[in-house]
Write a protein that holds these residues in place. Structure first.
Motif, PDB file in Angstrom:
ATOM      1  N   ALA A 136      -7.805   0.795  -5.332  1.00 40.83           N
ATOM      2  CA  ALA A 136      -7.152   1.715  -4.398  1.00 40.83           C
ATOM      3  C   ALA A 136      -6.272   2.705  -5.144  1.00 40.83           C
ATOM      4  N   GLY A 157       0.803  -1.227   0.000  1.00 39.25           N
ATOM      5  CA  GLY A 157       0.000   0.000   0.000  1.00 39.25           C
ATOM      6  C   GLY A 157       0.829   1.266   0.000  1.00 39.25           C
ATOM      7  N   TRP A 167      -6.285  -3.651  -5.120  1.00 39.06           N
ATOM      8  CA  TRP A 167      -5.215  -2.661  -5.203  1.00 39.06           C
ATOM      9  C   TRP A 167      -5.382  -1.760  -6.430  1.00 39.06           C
ATOM     10  N   VAL A 176      -1.297   3.228   1.613  1.00 38.25           N
ATOM     11  CA  VAL A 176      -2.678   2.801   1.687  1.00 38.25           C
ATOM     12  C   VAL A 176      -2.773   1.706   2.734  1.00 38.25           C
ATOM     13  N   LEU A 199      -7.936   0.834   2.580  1.00 35.29           N
ATOM     14  CA  LEU A 199      -8.627  -0.103   1.702  1.00 35.29           C
ATOM     15  C   LEU A 199      -9.377  -1.118   2.544  1.00 35.29           C
ATOM     16  N   ALA A 254      -7.501  -6.959   1.881  1.00 34.53           N
ATOM     17  CA  ALA A 254      -6.369  -6.317   1.192  1.00 34.53           C
ATOM     18  C   ALA A 254      -5.220  -7.297   0.979  1.00 34.53           C
ATOM     19  N   ASP A 263     -13.619  -2.724  -1.228  1.00 30.54           N
ATOM     20  CA  ASP A 263     -12.918  -3.875  -1.789  1.00 30.54           C
ATOM     21  C   ASP A 263     -13.715  -4.418  -2.980  1.00 30.54           C
ATOM     22  N   VAL A 296     -11.579   3.108   0.704  1.00 24.91           N
ATOM     23  CA  VAL A 296     -11.803   2.508  -0.604  1.00 24.91           C
ATOM     24  C   VAL A 296     -12.495   1.156  -0.427  1.00 24.91           C
TER      25      VAL A 296
END
Length: 255
Positions: free
Chosen positions: A149, A15, A146, A100, A134, A138, A176, A174
């Motif tokens: 994101a 992230g 990702w 992230v 996120l 993740a 998923d 964000v």
């Protein structure tokens, strides 16, 4: 503009690599300074492993971030933001970018987030911040998450840089979902607590059992938690700590 990029999952999290890459592609001069180990849930704690008065800093080469300078720091994300705002890792930044994060940071529970805590620490030095999280597991293998994101971070960064300069944090969550299922970005108010609740279970002479689970009650409509579950990326503006407006102090006179 110079951006300080950090996180609370540690320097090896995909992230923070993603966020540094997005910032560099936006034309910012980027320094990535992230904890050398996981500091999730550290809020704005100012902790570090010091040798004398020296903070442990080690330069790293990271895949996928180009020529961005990357530093593994033996400190919490808030202390990294604090030191970075004072020029510890190069020029004083113009903005602090955090994330992230793996997992959402919604509701008033953002108080406990190391991701948000780093960005809020920057505001105490007059710097705007962006915190991106996120939802879901993740998993590094979940490329669709990702990718979403990255799209949201890119759009949120443009929006953040367009705001009037000043000490405010743009907190972004964000969903998923694959990019094609993202419904867009929406402003949202904070949920009363957050996506995860803690229950105290059995207690013994030398232990207390804690269980972390999703709230049994549905999220309040229009809150960041509710909109996130509906497939929206949420945007909430946060201010740094301040005195309560209009507060009075009954009973303190002459105490």
């Amino acid at each position: 503009m110079h951006a300080l990029v950090t996180n609370d999952d540690g320097i090896d999290s995909p992230g923070v690599h993603l966020l540094a890459r997005v910032a560099a592609e936006a034309g910012l001069e980027v320094t990535l300074a992230a904890p050398d180990q996981d500091h999730s849930g550290s809020s704005a704690s100012m902790t570090a492993l010091l040798h004398g008065n020296r903070l442990a800093v080690r330069e790293r080469r990271l895949p996928g971030v180009g020529a961005v300078r990357a530093l593994a720091v033996g400190a919490s994300p808030a202390l990294i933001a604090f030191a970075g705002a004072r020029g510890a890792f190069g020029p004083r930044p113009d903005v602090v970018l955090s994330g992230v994060n793996r997992g959402p940071n919604t509701g008033t529970a953002v108080l406990h987030s190391g991701t948000v805590g780093a960005a809020l620490t920057g505001t105490l030095h007059g710097l705007p911040g962006l915190a991106v999280s996120l939802a879901g597991s993740a998993d590094p293998a979940a490329e669709h998450a990702w990718a979403t994101a990255e799209e949201v971070a890119r759009r949120a960064l443009r929006w953040t840089l367009g705001l009037a300069p000043g000490p405010v944090v743009v907190n972004v969550n964000v969903p998923d979902v694959p990019p094609e299922r993202l419904r867009g970005l929406r402003p949202a108010r904070l949920a009363p607590f957050g996506a995860v609740q803690v229950e105290v279970g059995e207690t013994g002479e030398d232990f207390v059992a804690l269980t972390f689970r999703e709230s049994p009650d549905g999220p309040a409509p229009g809150t960041d938690d509710a909109l996130l579950r509906e497939g929206w990326a949420t945007v909430t503006l946060l201010r740094p700590p301040a005195e309560a407006p209009g507060a009075d102090y009954p009973g303190l006179d002459g105490a």
